[in-house]
Write a protein that holds these residues in place. Structure first.
Motif, PDB file in Angstrom:
ATOM      1  N   UNK A 257       0.798  -1.222   0.000  1.00  0.00           N
ATOM      2  CA  UNK A 257       0.000   0.000   0.000  1.00  0.00           C
ATOM      3  C   UNK A 257       0.828   1.269   0.000  1.00  0.00           C
ATOM      4  N   UNK A 258       2.138   1.128   0.254  1.00  0.00           N
ATOM      5  CA  UNK A 258       2.954   2.337   0.244  1.00  0.00           C
ATOM      6  C   UNK A 258       2.971   2.931  -1.155  1.00  0.00           C
ATOM      7  N   UNK A 259       2.788   2.076  -2.150  1.00  0.00           N
ATOM      8  CA  UNK A 259       2.805   2.550  -3.533  1.00  0.00           C
ATOM      9  C   UNK A 259       1.534   3.337  -3.829  1.00  0.00           C
TER      10      UNK A 259
ATOM     11  N   UNK B 103      16.048   3.503  12.966  1.00  0.00           N
ATOM     12  CA  UNK B 103      17.214   2.751  12.456  1.00  0.00           C
ATOM     13  C   UNK B 103      16.709   1.890  11.302  1.00  0.00           C
ATOM     14  N   UNK B 104      16.580   2.498  10.109  1.00  0.00           N
ATOM     15  CA  UNK B 104      15.892   1.772   9.053  1.00  0.00           C
ATOM     16  C   UNK B 104      16.530   1.915   7.682  1.00  0.00           C
ATOM     17  N   UNK B 105      16.124   0.991   6.811  1.00  0.00           N
ATOM     18  CA  UNK B 105      16.567   1.015   5.421  1.00  0.00           C
ATOM     19  C   UNK B 105      15.436   0.529   4.528  1.00  0.00           C
ATOM     20  N   UNK B 106      15.435   0.987   3.292  1.00  0.00           N
ATOM     21  CA  UNK B 106      14.369   0.574   2.393  1.00  0.00           C
ATOM     22  C   UNK B 106      14.640   0.989   0.962  1.00  0.00           C
ATOM     23  N   UNK B 107      13.560   1.077   0.195  1.00  0.00           N
ATOM     24  CA  UNK B 107      13.656   1.358  -1.232  1.00  0.00           C
ATOM     25  C   UNK B 107      12.888   2.631  -1.553  1.00  0.00           C
ATOM     26  N   UNK B 108      13.509   3.518  -2.310  1.00  0.00           N
ATOM     27  CA  UNK B 108      12.844   4.766  -2.706  1.00  0.00           C
ATOM     28  C   UNK B 108      11.710   4.440  -3.684  1.00  0.00           C
ATOM     29  N   UNK B 109      10.530   4.982  -3.393  1.00  0.00           N
ATOM     30  CA  UNK B 109       9.374   4.746  -4.261  1.00  0.00           C
ATOM     31  C   UNK B 109       9.040   5.944  -5.137  1.00  0.00           C
ATOM     32  N   UNK B 110       9.157   7.143  -4.540  1.00  0.00           N
ATOM     33  CA  UNK B 110       8.780   8.348  -5.289  1.00  0.00           C
ATOM     34  C   UNK B 110       9.600   9.513  -4.763  1.00  0.00           C
ATOM     35  N   UNK B 111       9.983  10.442  -5.653  1.00  0.00           N
ATOM     36  CA  UNK B 111      10.768  11.588  -5.206  1.00  0.00           C
ATOM     37  C   UNK B 111      10.097  12.879  -5.649  1.00  0.00           C
ATOM     38  N   UNK B 112      10.288  13.943  -4.848  1.00  0.00           N
ATOM     39  CA  UNK B 112       9.752  15.254  -5.180  1.00  0.00           C
ATOM     40  C   UNK B 112      10.536  15.906  -6.307  1.00  0.00           C
ATOM     41  N   UNK B 113       9.994  17.011  -6.881  1.00  0.00           N
ATOM     42  CA  UNK B 113      10.616  17.634  -8.062  1.00  0.00           C
ATOM     43  C   UNK B 113      12.002  18.204  -7.803  1.00  0.00           C
ATOM     44  N   UNK B 114      12.334  18.543  -6.533  1.00  0.00           N
ATOM     45  CA  UNK B 114      13.648  19.141  -6.254  1.00  0.00           C
ATOM     46  C   UNK B 114      14.688  18.102  -5.841  1.00  0.00           C
ATOM     47  N   UNK B 115      14.330  16.836  -5.901  1.00  0.00           N
ATOM     48  CA  UNK B 115      15.274  15.793  -5.449  1.00  0.00           C
ATOM     49  C   UNK B 115      16.289  15.494  -6.548  1.00  0.00           C
ATOM     50  N   UNK B 116      17.577  15.509  -6.169  1.00  0.00           N
ATOM     51  CA  UNK B 116      18.646  15.229  -7.127  1.00  0.00           C
ATOM     52  C   UNK B 116      19.501  14.036  -6.708  1.00  0.00           C
ATOM     53  N   UNK B 117      19.434  13.649  -5.439  1.00  0.00           N
ATOM     54  CA  UNK B 117      20.391  12.668  -4.909  1.00  0.00           C
ATOM     55  C   UNK B 117      19.949  11.218  -5.069  1.00  0.00           C
TER      56      UNK B 117
ATOM     57  N   UNK C 140       5.476   0.785   7.578  1.00  0.00           N
ATOM     58  CA  UNK C 140       5.784   0.151   6.288  1.00  0.00           C
ATOM     59  C   UNK C 140       6.446   1.117   5.314  1.00  0.00           C
ATOM     60  N   UNK C 141       6.236   2.414   5.545  1.00  0.00           N
ATOM     61  CA  UNK C 141       6.846   3.407   4.680  1.00  0.00           C
ATOM     62  C   UNK C 141       6.906   4.727   5.409  1.00  0.00           C
ATOM     63  N   UNK C 142       7.712   5.657   4.882  1.00  0.00           N
ATOM     64  CA  UNK C 142       7.799   6.973   5.492  1.00  0.00           C
ATOM     65  C   UNK C 142       8.179   7.986   4.412  1.00  0.00           C
ATOM     66  N   UNK C 143       8.083   9.265   4.752  1.00  0.00           N
ATOM     67  CA  UNK C 143       8.491  10.344   3.848  1.00  0.00           C
ATOM     68  C   UNK C 143       9.520  11.191   4.585  1.00  0.00           C
ATOM     69  N   UNK C 144      10.695  11.367   3.954  1.00  0.00           N
ATOM     70  CA  UNK C 144      11.805  12.076   4.603  1.00  0.00           C
ATOM     71  C   UNK C 144      12.432  13.053   3.605  1.00  0.00           C
TER      72      UNK C 144
END
Ligand SMILES: NC(=O)c1ccc[n+]([C@@H]2O[C@H](COP(=O)([O-])OP(=O)(O)OC[C@H]3O[C@@H](n4cnc5c(N)ncnc54)[C@H](O)[C@@H]3O)[C@@H](O)[C@H]2O)c1
Ligand SMILES: [Zn+2]
Ligand SMILES: [Zn+2]
Length: 380
Positions: A3-5, A70-84, A149-153
């Motif tokens: 559902x994070x998607x 203390x977590x790790x995961x997979x990037x699902x979506x990025x905002x327009x100013x994200x470059x990294x 299950x997911x977060x926004x940072x």
């Protein structure tokens, strides 16, 4: 499909409401991915002594608060100013998202960033990563909230690493490993053949042990009250393992090191163990406070002994590390076999057993317990 998607993603999260209460199991909505924000699907989260400090009420935190940092995961979506980062990248989350603009950040001291909102448990603009389904904001511990299950940072909190690193190891890089190894190599600057004593061999102390081995420290003395943790420290390769309640502890450390250790690391946050530090180190030696005490804890130290003996007591936040530099570096050291971080991975549990993972910490049992997130069927 998880559902994070998708837009208006909702996630299951474990939420702190008040000290002593079990964490609540709640369905929360993630904030929209805008500006330089990144949505991450969590794959693994460690459960750290700092999470336990919150649950135990050692530190004042108001609920609701999505716990875990203390977590790790997979990037699902990025905002327009994200470059990294971009969707699909594997990332380790940093619990001290630096602003990258203040004087401290400019000097390469991200762990001292003056503008981070992480300590306020929000995103850089002061809003929260999570909302209830009714729209009420729910802060995330240190701006992460990895018991979900997911977060926004912000992108400065999502550091890409090599995809070969297993997620449980990557999660540990997010706190215990960066803190523990960093305390040795960045804060203390341990050199080949110097002696080290590590008081408290939980997840953080175990990482100090691996860091001390990597730096070539010898001897390395582990101290704990848990016999199980002392056995584990021996398996990690310490040369000596001593009980913290041994009345002759200081004498033993002095005998083993020939008059006191070059370095001592306190990885508990206890007044009595911090007060012991000057006696454990030699004249001219140094001690690093890695453990975080409960609010209001005060210690008594003998300043004459410190001055006369030229002893140094140092504080250590996040291993004096810069996440964007140190996370990938630690991951590379793991991948090349020089830093066997998989040896720090303990019991793996489902998100339903976060309480059991916290209980492992209370009982000082085993290696770091890891929450693993699987895919959840829509509607399940
Ligand atoms: N400085 C930082 O940036 C940073 C980062 C992460 C965690 N921390 C702090 O580090 C501390 C340790 O975290 P952790 O996840 O390893 O916790 P943990 O509970 O897994 O480990 C603590 C260990 O200390 C041992 N211990 C307790 N009292 C003792 C005593 N009197 N003598 C000897 N051993 C004793 C316990 O048996 C346990 O093994 C916590 O206070 C946490 O908040 C600090
Ligand atoms: Zn931590
Ligand atoms: Zn900054």
């Amino acid at each position: 499909m998880n559902r994070v998607t998708g837009k208006n993603a909702t996630v299951r999260a474990r939420v702190f409401h008040a000290p002593g209460e079990p964490l609540a199991d709640e369905e929360l909505r993630l904030t929209e991915v805008r500006d330089d924000l990144v949505r991450v699907r969590l794959c693994a989260s460690g459960v750290c002594g700092s999470d336990l400090h919150v649950v135990a009420g050692d530190w004042t935190f108001e609920g609701p608060l999505v716990l875990g940092h203390e977590g790790a995961g997979i990037v699902e979506e990025v905002g327009p100013a994200v470059t990294d980062v971009r969707p699909g990248d594997h990332v380790v989350l940093s619990w001290f998202a630096p602003c990258r603009r203040c004087g401290r950040c400019a000097r390469g001291e991200a762990w001292l960033c003056e503008n981070t909102k992480a300590l306020e448990n929000t995103l850089p603009d002061g809003t929260t990563s999570f909302y209830t389904l009714d729209g009420a904001p729910v802060p995330a511990f240190l701006g992460l909230g990895t018991f979900a299950e997911g977060t926004v940072v912000p992108q400065s909190a999502a550091v890409p690493i090599n995809k070969d690193v297993p997620f449980p190891v990557a999660a540990l890089i997010g706190c215990a490993v960066t803190t523990g190894v960093g305390a040795v190599v960045n804060t203390a600057g341990v050199r080949l053949g110097e002696s080290a004593v590590v008081i408290g061999c939980g997840g953080v102390g175990q990482a100090v042990v691996l860091g001390a081995e990597l730096a070539g420290a010898d001897p390395i003395i582990a101290v704990d009250l848990s016999d199980e943790r002392l056995v584990l420290a021996r398996e990690l390769g310490v040369t000596h393992a001593l009980r913290g309640d041994d009345p002759d502890l200081v004498d033993h450390v002095r005998a083993i090191t020939g008059g006191g250790a070059d370095h001592a690391f306190e990885a508990i946050g206890g007044a009595a163990t911090i007060e012991m530090l000057p006696d454990l180190i030699r004249r001219g030696g140094q001690a690093v406070i890695v453990g975080m005490p409960a609010e209001g804890v005060r210690v008594a130290l003998d300043p004459f002994d410190l001055a006369d003996g030229g002893k140094r007591i140092l504080g250590c936040n996040y291993g004096n590390s810069v996440p964007s530099v140190d996370f990938p570096r630690l991951a590379r050291l793991y991948a090349s076999g020089r830093l066997p971080l998989d040896r720090l991975v303990g019991r793996k549990v489902t998100p339903d057993d976060v309480d059991g993972a916290l209980e492992d910490l209370r009982r000082a049992a085993g290696l770091r317990t890891i929450i693993e997130y699987g895919n959840r069927e829509e509607g399940a």
